[in-house]
Design a protein around this motif. Structure first.
Motif, PDB file in Angstrom:
ATOM      1  N   MET A  59       0.828  -1.201   0.000  1.00  0.00           N
ATOM      2  CA  MET A  59       0.000   0.000   0.000  1.00  0.00           C
ATOM      3  C   MET A  59       0.870   1.261   0.000  1.00  0.00           C
ATOM      4  O   MET A  59       0.562   2.250  -0.679  1.00  0.00           O
ATOM      5  CB  MET A  59      -0.924   0.008   1.222  1.00  0.00           C
ATOM      6  N   THR A  60       1.977   1.227   0.722  1.00  0.00           N
ATOM      7  CA  THR A  60       2.885   2.380   0.776  1.00  0.00           C
ATOM      8  C   THR A  60       3.564   2.592  -0.563  1.00  0.00           C
ATOM      9  O   THR A  60       3.702   3.736  -1.040  1.00  0.00           O
ATOM     10  CB  THR A  60       3.941   2.168   1.880  1.00  0.00           C
ATOM     11  N   GLN A 102       2.562   9.444  -5.041  1.00  0.00           N
ATOM     12  CA  GLN A 102       3.013  10.663  -4.358  1.00  0.00           C
ATOM     13  C   GLN A 102       1.951  11.271  -3.447  1.00  0.00           C
ATOM     14  O   GLN A 102       1.787  12.491  -3.380  1.00  0.00           O
ATOM     15  CB  GLN A 102       3.466  11.714  -5.395  1.00  0.00           C
ATOM     16  N   ILE A 103       1.216  10.415  -2.718  1.00  0.00           N
ATOM     17  CA  ILE A 103       0.225  10.889  -1.751  1.00  0.00           C
ATOM     18  C   ILE A 103       0.894  10.907  -0.383  1.00  0.00           C
ATOM     19  O   ILE A 103       1.117   9.863   0.240  1.00  0.00           O
ATOM     20  CB  ILE A 103      -1.031   9.999  -1.748  1.00  0.00           C
ATOM     21  N   SER A 104       1.204  12.091   0.098  1.00  0.00           N
ATOM     22  CA  SER A 104       2.031  12.217   1.310  1.00  0.00           C
ATOM     23  C   SER A 104       1.243  12.064   2.607  1.00  0.00           C
ATOM     24  O   SER A 104       1.841  11.939   3.679  1.00  0.00           O
ATOM     25  CB  SER A 104       2.739  13.581   1.308  1.00  0.00           C
ATOM     26  N   THR A 105      -0.087  12.077   2.529  1.00  0.00           N
ATOM     27  CA  THR A 105      -0.905  12.046   3.750  1.00  0.00           C
ATOM     28  C   THR A 105      -1.294  10.625   4.162  1.00  0.00           C
ATOM     29  O   THR A 105      -2.176  10.446   5.012  1.00  0.00           O
ATOM     30  CB  THR A 105      -2.185  12.879   3.548  1.00  0.00           C
ATOM     31  N   LEU A 106      -0.665   9.619   3.576  1.00  0.00           N
ATOM     32  CA  LEU A 106      -1.003   8.226   3.863  1.00  0.00           C
ATOM     33  C   LEU A 106      -0.736   7.873   5.322  1.00  0.00           C
ATOM     34  O   LEU A 106       0.312   8.209   5.878  1.00  0.00           O
ATOM     35  CB  LEU A 106      -0.169   7.304   2.963  1.00  0.00           C
ATOM     36  N   ASP A 142       9.208   4.609   8.996  1.00  0.00           N
ATOM     37  CA  ASP A 142       8.766   5.675   8.098  1.00  0.00           C
ATOM     38  C   ASP A 142       7.249   5.734   7.949  1.00  0.00           C
ATOM     39  O   ASP A 142       6.719   6.721   7.429  1.00  0.00           O
ATOM     40  CB  ASP A 142       9.397   5.492   6.716  1.00  0.00           C
ATOM     41  N   LEU A 143       6.530   4.704   8.414  1.00  0.00           N
ATOM     42  CA  LEU A 143       5.087   4.679   8.244  1.00  0.00           C
ATOM     43  C   LEU A 143       4.383   5.406   9.384  1.00  0.00           C
ATOM     44  O   LEU A 143       4.829   5.365  10.530  1.00  0.00           O
ATOM     45  CB  LEU A 143       4.577   3.232   8.191  1.00  0.00           C
ATOM     46  N   VAL A 144       3.267   6.034   9.045  1.00  0.00           N
ATOM     47  CA  VAL A 144       2.410   6.648  10.065  1.00  0.00           C
ATOM     48  C   VAL A 144       1.406   5.585  10.483  1.00  0.00           C
ATOM     49  O   VAL A 144       0.509   5.219   9.721  1.00  0.00           O
ATOM     50  CB  VAL A 144       1.695   7.903   9.526  1.00  0.00           C
ATOM     51  N   LEU A 145       1.571   5.087  11.712  1.00  0.00           N
ATOM     52  CA  LEU A 145       0.782   3.961  12.179  1.00  0.00           C
ATOM     53  C   LEU A 145       0.031   4.329  13.449  1.00  0.00           C
ATOM     54  O   LEU A 145       0.627   4.721  14.449  1.00  0.00           O
ATOM     55  CB  LEU A 145       1.703   2.766  12.444  1.00  0.00           C
ATOM     56  N   GLU A 146      -1.310   4.207  13.402  1.00  0.00           N
ATOM     57  CA  GLU A 146      -2.153   4.450  14.564  1.00  0.00           C
ATOM     58  C   GLU A 146      -2.715   3.117  15.048  1.00  0.00           C
ATOM     59  O   GLU A 146      -2.851   2.168  14.269  1.00  0.00           O
ATOM     60  CB  GLU A 146      -3.322   5.369  14.193  1.00  0.00           C
ATOM     61  N   THR A 147      -3.053   3.039  16.333  1.00  0.00           N
ATOM     62  CA  THR A 147      -3.701   1.841  16.862  1.00  0.00           C
ATOM     63  C   THR A 147      -4.973   2.231  17.608  1.00  0.00           C
ATOM     64  O   THR A 147      -5.042   3.276  18.242  1.00  0.00           O
ATOM     65  CB  THR A 147      -2.774   1.064  17.820  1.00  0.00           C
ATOM     66  N   LEU A 193      -6.279   8.393   3.848  1.00  0.00           N
ATOM     67  CA  LEU A 193      -5.658   9.542   3.196  1.00  0.00           C
ATOM     68  C   LEU A 193      -6.383  10.798   3.656  1.00  0.00           C
ATOM     69  O   LEU A 193      -7.559  10.755   4.039  1.00  0.00           O
ATOM     70  CB  LEU A 193      -5.778   9.454   1.670  1.00  0.00           C
ATOM     71  N   THR A 194      -5.701  11.914   3.614  1.00  0.00           N
ATOM     72  CA  THR A 194      -6.347  13.215   3.824  1.00  0.00           C
ATOM     73  C   THR A 194      -6.251  13.994   2.532  1.00  0.00           C
ATOM     74  O   THR A 194      -5.156  14.267   2.031  1.00  0.00           O
ATOM     75  CB  THR A 194      -5.676  13.996   4.966  1.00  0.00           C
TER      76      THR A 194
END
Length: 312
Positions: free
Chosen positions: A201-202, A210-214, A243-248, A268-269
């Motif tokens: 997915m990344t 080039q979607i930076s809000t992932l 490097d990933l933005v990961l929420e739980t 995405l935003t």
């Protein structure tokens, strides 16, 4: 009383539904229904056929730039293959009950067809059947206990609930990934397979498009009672991919019986609005199909048509 029961009551045939469902074999029922549809279509004229086309919400073409969509599909399939997810072209139909028998889908939400089939409503269910068949008939033999089957597809899905959201339609394309393996302890399959899906997915959304809000959100589900699965998987991914933005989300606001233990969302935003472009998680479909609790299966779906509409 259901709508079907009311109709049969009106024509004074209240037992007809029970007879068709319980007293006929699938083959006999198919023969009867084929005759019914043959007689109905024999009464249709060409102008009446056009009227049916005009009012049937399932049959209209997709409102998309076709060449741009095809280009995006090719781009995604190439990335899938780079990550060892073998692309596969599925049939437009699946066995009747492919979704409702092993998952939580209601058969009324599926476009059921004749000859023991239904119009494909979820490619990951069809891939689960393909994987189970490969394992059952011995056409796939793992070399080591940790070996996995990885497949990908891009397929047009059809679902029956009426669509009310502008821009959405009754049929739509989804890019799908599946990983199939066995439980070898310590959540090894879960940790490694989910890290691979997030990597794909990344590669698509951040690196290629080039979607930076992932960002990704991991959600604990009821089978992960003590939260160990969520903890081990999230820790593994954070160590492997800082490097990933990961929420739980340990306490989701609503129950979800579809996923077993862990679900994740691809977010995405865009212009200040949060968009859920993908979804995935662990399911027990191959456990049911192969009657083996050691089976493990991870699915991911990416909304490729919605993604195409986001592209400039």
């Amino acid at each position: 009383m259901t709508i079907a029961e009311k109709i049969l009551q009106r024509i004074n045939r209240p037992e007809l539904l029970r007879i068709l469902a319980d007293e006929l074999t699938p083959s006999e029922l198919n023969t009867v229904l084929l005759e019914v549809f043959d007689r109905q279509t024999a009464r249709l004229s060409a102008p009446e056929l056009l009227k049916q086309y005009q009012k049937n919400r399932f049959v209209k073409p997709a409102d998309l730039a076709v060449m741009a969509l095809r280009g995006l599909e090719t781009r995604l399939l190439q990335i899938f293959e780079t990550f060892r997810f073998q692309p596969i072209e599925l049939s437009p139909v699946a066995p009747l009950g492919s979704c409702s028998v092993v998952a939580t889908a209601d058969q009324k939400k599926i476009l059921s067809a004749l000859r023991g089939t239904e119009v494909l409503a979820d490619a990951t269910n069809a891939l689960a059947l393909h994987v189970a068949d490969l394992k059952k008939n011995g056409r796939w033999q793992p070399v080591s206990p940790t070996d996995q089957l990885r497949f990908s597809t891009i397929h047009r899905h059809v679902r029956t609930p009426e669509v009310t959201i502008p821009g959405h339609s009754q049929h739509f394309k989804i890019a799908c990934l599946i990983s199939s393996g066995r439980d070898t302890g310590s959540f090894q399959f879960e940790r490694e397979s989910l890290a691979e899906h997030l990597a794909v997915m990344t590669a698509i959304l951040r690196d290629s498009l080039q979607i930076s809000t992932l960002r990704f959100r991991l959600i604990r589900r009821s089978e992960d009672e003590d939260g160990r699965l969520l903890e081990q998987v999230s820790n593994h991914i954070r160590q492997l991919r800082p490097d990933l933005v990961l929420e739980t989300d340990r306490t989701p606001s609503h129950e979800n019986r579809y996923y077993k233990g862990l679900q994740y969302k691809v977010l995405l935003t865009v212009r200040g609005q949060e968009i859920e472009i993908g979804d995935g998680g662990f399911v027990d479909w191959t456990q049911q199909l192969l009657e083996n609790k050691k089976e493990r299966f991870l699915i991911t779906g990416l909304g490729i048509e919605f993604l195409a509409r986001l592209q400039p």
